[in-house]
Every structure is written in C-alpha cells, then in structure tokens.
Design a protein around this motif. Structure first.
Motif, PDB file in Angstrom:
ATOM      1  N   VAL A   1     -13.411   1.711  -7.219  1.00  0.00           N
ATOM      2  CA  VAL A   1     -12.185   1.732  -6.420  1.00  0.00           C
ATOM      3  C   VAL A   1     -11.930   3.145  -5.911  1.00  0.00           C
ATOM      4  O   VAL A   1     -11.930   4.112  -6.676  1.00  0.00           O
ATOM      5  CB  VAL A   1     -10.987   1.247  -7.257  1.00  0.00           C
ATOM      6  N   SER A   2     -11.685   3.263  -4.619  1.00  0.00           N
ATOM      7  CA  SER A   2     -11.356   4.549  -4.015  1.00  0.00           C
ATOM      8  C   SER A   2      -9.953   4.993  -4.417  1.00  0.00           C
ATOM      9  O   SER A   2      -9.090   4.174  -4.751  1.00  0.00           O
ATOM     10  CB  SER A   2     -11.437   4.429  -2.494  1.00  0.00           C
ATOM     11  N   GLU A   3      -9.714   6.279  -4.350  1.00  0.00           N
ATOM     12  CA  GLU A   3      -8.382   6.822  -4.642  1.00  0.00           C
ATOM     13  C   GLU A   3      -7.468   6.775  -3.427  1.00  0.00           C
ATOM     14  O   GLU A   3      -6.334   7.250  -3.474  1.00  0.00           O
ATOM     15  CB  GLU A   3      -8.486   8.271  -5.127  1.00  0.00           C
ATOM     16  N   TYR A   4      -7.946   6.165  -2.312  1.00  0.00           N
ATOM     17  CA  TYR A   4      -7.182   6.181  -1.064  1.00  0.00           C
ATOM     18  C   TYR A   4      -6.766   4.770  -0.647  1.00  0.00           C
ATOM     19  O   TYR A   4      -7.490   4.096   0.087  1.00  0.00           O
ATOM     20  CB  TYR A   4      -7.999   6.824   0.050  1.00  0.00           C
ATOM     21  N   PRO A   5      -5.605   4.278  -1.090  1.00  0.00           N
ATOM     22  CA  PRO A   5      -5.129   2.977  -0.604  1.00  0.00           C
ATOM     23  C   PRO A   5      -4.777   3.054   0.876  1.00  0.00           C
ATOM     24  O   PRO A   5      -4.653   4.138   1.463  1.00  0.00           O
ATOM     25  CB  PRO A   5      -3.883   2.721  -1.456  1.00  0.00           C
ATOM     26  N   THR A   6      -4.591   1.887   1.470  1.00  0.00           N
ATOM     27  CA  THR A   6      -4.297   1.791   2.894  1.00  0.00           C
ATOM     28  C   THR A   6      -2.791   1.773   3.145  1.00  0.00           C
ATOM     29  O   THR A   6      -2.051   1.034   2.501  1.00  0.00           O
ATOM     30  CB  THR A   6      -4.918   0.522   3.488  1.00  0.00           C
ATOM     31  N   PHE A   7      -2.368   2.587   4.117  1.00  0.00           N
ATOM     32  CA  PHE A   7      -0.989   2.568   4.609  1.00  0.00           C
ATOM     33  C   PHE A   7      -1.033   2.181   6.084  1.00  0.00           C
ATOM     34  O   PHE A   7      -1.796   2.763   6.861  1.00  0.00           O
ATOM     35  CB  PHE A   7      -0.318   3.932   4.437  1.00  0.00           C
ATOM     36  N   ALA A   8      -0.233   1.196   6.448  1.00  0.00           N
ATOM     37  CA  ALA A   8      -0.136   0.780   7.847  1.00  0.00           C
ATOM     38  C   ALA A   8       0.974   1.579   8.514  1.00  0.00           C
ATOM     39  O   ALA A   8       2.135   1.516   8.099  1.00  0.00           O
ATOM     40  CB  ALA A   8       0.140  -0.707   7.939  1.00  0.00           C
ATOM     41  N   VAL A   9       0.600   2.336   9.546  1.00  0.00           N
ATOM     42  CA  VAL A   9       1.549   3.177  10.275  1.00  0.00           C
ATOM     43  C   VAL A   9       1.739   2.594  11.672  1.00  0.00           C
ATOM     44  O   VAL A   9       0.766   2.398  12.411  1.00  0.00           O
ATOM     45  CB  VAL A   9       1.046   4.632  10.367  1.00  0.00           C
TER      46      VAL A   9
END
Length: 362
Positions: A212-220
C-alpha cells in the motif's frame, strides 16, 4: 495403485467429475469448479492437468497456498513422467516444461512472498531477473493495469518491477481503493493492449494489491480560468504531494470493446466539434499524504493567480474489491468471453487513462 487394482468405474467417474468441473469453470463459477477439480483429484490424484486446473482456479480465488501447491504438483508429475528431476533441470527440453504451470506457480509464490520459489520458476521460464535472494525489483517496462476486471474496470498505467508486479503511475479514482504508487500483483496473460506514447503496451488484470502506498487519493474540484492556471497547479510541488493528475482530460469513459484495444466508431465521435474549447472547471486527482498537504498546495496556487478557486475537496477511504467466486469469466478478453457465451454488452463503461502522461514516479 496398480492399474489392475482400480475399481472398474473410476475412469467413468473421473471423466464425469471433470466434465462438471470444466463446465463450472466455463460458467465463471469458481467455487463449484474448485469443488469439482478437488473431486476429480480424489479419484485421480496423479493427473497433472487437473492439478494445473485446480491451481488455476485457486489463483483466481486468490488462495495462493493451494495455487502454488497444485501448480508445483503439476510440474513434478509432468517431470516424473519424462524421467526428469524438476528440482534439478529446467528449460532443457521444451516438451517437458509446462509454462502455464510455471507462470502460475511463480504468481502464487510472488503473492506469498516466497521469493526463492518465484525466482526458481522465472528462471525456468527463461526470464532474466535481477540477481539476489529477496523481492524482485527491476525494470520490466510499462503496462496498462485493469484494477477491477470483475466490475467496471478502471484502467491506468503502471511500471512493471517484476514479471507480475507493477507500481501504479496514475492517480486512481478514489472508489477503486487503489493509490498512486501502490504495488499490484497482476495476471500473466494480456487481455488487450493500449497505446502508451509511441508504443503499444499489454493490458493486464490486477489480482491484488501487495504493498500500500502512503499517498491516498484526494479529488480536487477547481476553477482554472485559463489553461496556464491548470498547468501551474499540476506543476506545483509542496511537501506531502506525490503527483497531480488532471482527470478532466486524462480519464475517458469508453466501452469495453475500445478499452481492450478494439476501437470502433461511436455516435458521440461526431459531436466533438467543441473538444478544443477550454473548460475552466477541472477535476483533479491528487496523491497526497494528508488533506492538510492538499489544502496547503491549493492555497499557494490561489495566491499566485487571479480567479483561481477551490470548489470542493473530497476523499474516500475504500479497499480494493475482491474477485467474486461466481459470475462472468472476468479473466478473459472480450472476444474470448463472446466465444464462451458470456460477452459483455457494448455499452458497458470502462474508465481509462489517456496515454500522454509523465511515466516516472516522483
């Protein structure tokens, strides 16, 4: 047991059990297929073909211990039938080598983190892998990765680090549960191809996330009055931000026929006269360590240009979906599904990435 000691009905029983097991597999009923092939092997325990088939079914069910066990048994039985010690000789005679069993054994070993076995099987397949004893981490090119092939598969690009693992280089949609930088185990058989810059790359089905990456997704959701405003946002760097992707342009909704590399004409293709017009409202995917990092990025961007605006910032915490035990044969390409009588309708939706992107992980 000696041939003469077998019950007279064994062959007929095994054939009937095998026919039912194959029928279940062809119907996409993995649970019934598993039970069926287990019954076949109870009647004929030394049949390498059915050990392979049970290993294949267990792969799609992600039962990695059993998949590895049965694929290795298939290899051992085939080698023994030809008088070869499978533990000592590899690749010396193409007729003695079951490549499908080797690939599936290597996939299962990779999923289990059994790197000694994975390396042994890849070497037997003639694949050149980096030297060492642990996890394989090399450069095997780029592929197109279908994240949930059993559903409305979002398809993006990933850089292959070994024959069946790849690191995602797009920002996945939040609902997928995947992240930019995730390392994903994928199947070994291509189900289509996509254009990536000036070349074509295979489409591979994801099986599961392994790291698992340390970078989740944020929708902007932002307003960019000019293209230069968008370019400034995508190029901006602040701590905690890994990658920014303009989903407005990079994500296309296409039918599965197109998504698997078989493009055809759509009515909407004739209604794209205004495609070049600038759209100020942009949907962006941001791979970031935290919401605070994203807000800091947006504030800095807004300060440097008039009319720039943040309309909304959303994030969702999902896990990748699991393959169903029953349903369509999701592991097949569309044309093969059609041959099997379980084709996907032309109007099914697939979310796929444009090929023109920076393919380096930052």
């Amino acid at each position: 047991m000696p041939e003469s000691d077998r019950p007279a009905h064994t062959d007929t029983l095994a054939d009937a059990l095998a026919e039912a097991a194959y029928a279940a597999f062809d119907d996409g009923d993995l649970l019934a297929a598993r039970s069926g092939f287990e019954a076949v092997l109870a009647a004929e325990p030394d049949d390498p073909v059915h050990h392979y088939m049970l290993g294949l079914v267990c792969k799609y069910l992600r039962d990695w211990d059993q998949s590895l066990r049965h694929n290795l048994r298939s290899l051992a039985l085939r080698a023994a039938a030809r008088g070869i010690d499978d533990g000592k000789e590899h690749g010396t005679d193409d007729q003695t080598d079951d490549e499908a069993s080797r690939w599936n054994a290597a996939i299962a070993a990779t999923a289990l983190g059994d790197w000694a076995e994975a390396r042994r099987q890849w070497a037997a397949c003639g694949i050149d892998i980096p030297a060492g004893d642990g996890a394989i981490h090399g450069n095997f090119g780029v592929l197109s990765l279908r994240l949930d092939p059993w559903d409305r598969g979002e398809t993006l690009f990933a850089r292959r680090i070994d024959p069946v693992r790849a690191q995602i280089i797009n920002v996945p949609l939040p609902d997928s549960g995947y992240r930019y930088g995730d390392i994903v185990l994928h199947d070994g058989a291509a189900t289509g191809e996509r254009r990536f810059h000036q070349s074509r790359v295979p489409v591979m089905n994801a099986l599961q996330r392994t790291i698992v990456s340390e970078y989740p997704t944020f929708a902007v959701f932002a307003t960019c009055p000019r293209r230069e405003d968008l370019d400034a946002l995508v190029a901006m760097r602040v701590p905690g931000i890994a990658f920014i992707e303009d989903w407005t342009e990079s994500i296309r909704h296409v039918c599965l026929r197109c998504s698997y590399g078989a493009p055809h004409r759509h009515r909407e293709d004739d209604d794209a006269n205004d495609a070049a017009a600038w759209r100020p409202e942009r949907n962006l995917g941001v791979a970031a360590q935290s919401r605070r990092s994203v807000l800091r990025l947006i504030e800095r961007w807004k300060e440097q240009g008039a009319g720039r605006r943040l309309d909304a910032l959303e994030s969702r915490d999902h896990e990748p979906s699991a393959p169903p035990g029953q349903g369509v044969q999701w592991w097949l390409a569309p044309e093969d599904r059609a041959d099997a009588g379980s084709a996907i309708p032309d109007d099914a939706i697939d979310e796929t990435r444009d090929e023109d992107r920076d393919d380096e992980l930052r």
